[in-house]
Design an enzyme around this catalytic site. Structure first.
Site, PDB file in Angstrom:
ATOM      1  N   LYS A  47       5.563   2.972  -4.951  1.00 13.55           N
ATOM      2  CA  LYS A  47       6.403   2.384  -5.966  1.00 13.55           C
ATOM      3  C   LYS A  47       5.657   1.297  -6.737  1.00 13.55           C
ATOM      4  O   LYS A  47       6.015   0.958  -7.851  1.00 13.55           O
ATOM      5  CB  LYS A  47       7.627   1.727  -5.332  1.00 13.55           C
ATOM      6  N   GLY A  48       4.635   0.761  -6.134  1.00 17.05           N
ATOM      7  CA  GLY A  48       3.969  -0.413  -6.691  1.00 17.05           C
ATOM      8  C   GLY A  48       3.367  -0.260  -8.060  1.00 17.05           C
ATOM      9  O   GLY A  48       3.310  -1.213  -8.832  1.00 17.05           O
ATOM     10  N   GLU A 103      -3.044   2.421  -9.628  1.00 14.62           N
ATOM     11  CA  GLU A 103      -2.582   1.714  -8.429  1.00 14.62           C
ATOM     12  C   GLU A 103      -2.247   0.274  -8.749  1.00 14.62           C
ATOM     13  O   GLU A 103      -2.776  -0.296  -9.700  1.00 14.62           O
ATOM     14  CB  GLU A 103      -3.679   1.719  -7.361  1.00 14.62           C
ATOM     15  N   ASP A 104      -1.387  -0.325  -7.918  1.00 18.00           N
ATOM     16  CA  ASP A 104      -1.107  -1.752  -8.047  1.00 18.00           C
ATOM     17  C   ASP A 104      -2.159  -2.564  -7.306  1.00 18.00           C
ATOM     18  O   ASP A 104      -2.694  -3.532  -7.826  1.00 18.00           O
ATOM     19  CB  ASP A 104       0.308  -2.101  -7.570  1.00 18.00           C
ATOM     20  N   ASP A 107      -5.850  -2.448  -0.873  1.00 14.71           N
ATOM     21  CA  ASP A 107      -6.047  -3.341   0.272  1.00 14.71           C
ATOM     22  C   ASP A 107      -7.243  -2.848   1.080  1.00 14.71           C
ATOM     23  O   ASP A 107      -8.348  -3.297   0.879  1.00 14.71           O
ATOM     24  CB  ASP A 107      -4.789  -3.398   1.147  1.00 14.71           C
ATOM     25  N   PHE A 156      -1.520 -12.680   1.129  1.00 14.68           N
ATOM     26  CA  PHE A 156      -0.287 -11.926   0.968  1.00 14.68           C
ATOM     27  C   PHE A 156       0.237 -12.163  -0.441  1.00 14.68           C
ATOM     28  O   PHE A 156       0.723 -13.255  -0.752  1.00 14.68           O
ATOM     29  CB  PHE A 156       0.745 -12.353   2.008  1.00 14.68           C
ATOM     30  N   ASP A 163       5.244  -5.936  -3.496  1.00 12.84           N
ATOM     31  CA  ASP A 163       6.485  -6.394  -2.894  1.00 12.84           C
ATOM     32  C   ASP A 163       6.290  -6.942  -1.490  1.00 12.84           C
ATOM     33  O   ASP A 163       5.256  -6.751  -0.861  1.00 12.84           O
ATOM     34  CB  ASP A 163       7.479  -5.235  -2.808  1.00 12.84           C
ATOM     35  N   ARG A 169       8.935  -7.378  -6.643  1.00 12.78           N
ATOM     36  CA  ARG A 169       8.180  -6.478  -7.529  1.00 12.78           C
ATOM     37  C   ARG A 169       8.361  -6.860  -8.994  1.00 12.78           C
ATOM     38  O   ARG A 169       7.476  -6.631  -9.808  1.00 12.78           O
ATOM     39  CB  ARG A 169       8.659  -5.030  -7.364  1.00 12.78           C
TER      40      ARG A 169
END
Length: 184
Positions: A47-48, A103-104, A107, A156, A163, A169
């Site tokens: 969803k990001g 992509e958001d 990581d 973080f 989110d 978000r």
């Protein structure tokens, strides 16, 4: 929603709305130049990537199709096991197409590495990656990311599609979430 609406849940803003907007314009110009005269399919990872995909697509000067995928890697706690499930697959046939995964955040890069391999196995002309944020752990995975918005520290982060428990978000910036929010 903005910074003042978050109260003490926000530790600090890392990337402002204005910085995001400016960087997306730069990325769109690079993508326009690289794909001039070529068919392009943007593949957003749900969803990001919704915010990034929408704003990036609006910044392009030529038509690009859009499609979506949802994938999940699961493991113990917050660590990816490397086992990936496709929750929503593409509707489009990508054989012979130029695919740009949007992509958001990257990581660890494990899930995205798997996704790139999966899409390449479908016979596209090309598969490239565009991400709004890349974190340091992503450097440990052999993954070529052509378009990067920002390299950010291993903190973080929330906002602009990112989110915590499906919240934050919709922030127009990227910031760090205060530890007391997620250490409960």
């Amino acid at each position: 929603m903005d910074a003042k609406d978050m109260g003490d849940a926000l530790e600090k803003v890392l990337v402002t709305e204005e910085q995001i907007e400016a960087r997306l314009k730069e990325l769109a110009a690079e993508i326009d130049a690289d794909y001039a005269g070529k068919d392009l399919l943007l593949v957003g990872v749900l969803k990001g990537a919704v915010m990034v995909m929408a704003d990036l697509a609006r910044g392009l000067s030529h038509a690009a199709e859009m499609d979506w995928m949802a994938v999940s890697s699961y493991g113990a706690g917050t660590t990816s096991s490397g086992v990936v499930r496709i929750l929503k697959d593409l509707e489009a046939d990508i054989s012979g197409r130029n695919v740009l995964i949007v992509e958001d955040v990257i990581d660890s890069g494990l899930t995205l590495s798997w996704l790139v391999g999966n899409l390449r196995s479908r016979g596209p002309s090309s598969v490239e990656v565009c991400t709004m944020v890349r974190k340091p752990l992503a450097f440990d995975v052999d993954l070529d990311v052509k378009y990067i918005g920002f390299d950010l520290p291993n903190e973080f982060i929330v906002g602009y599609g990112l989110d915590y428990a499906e919240k934050y978000r919709n922030l127009p910036f990227i910031g760090t979430l205060a530890p007391q929010v997620y250490e409960r």
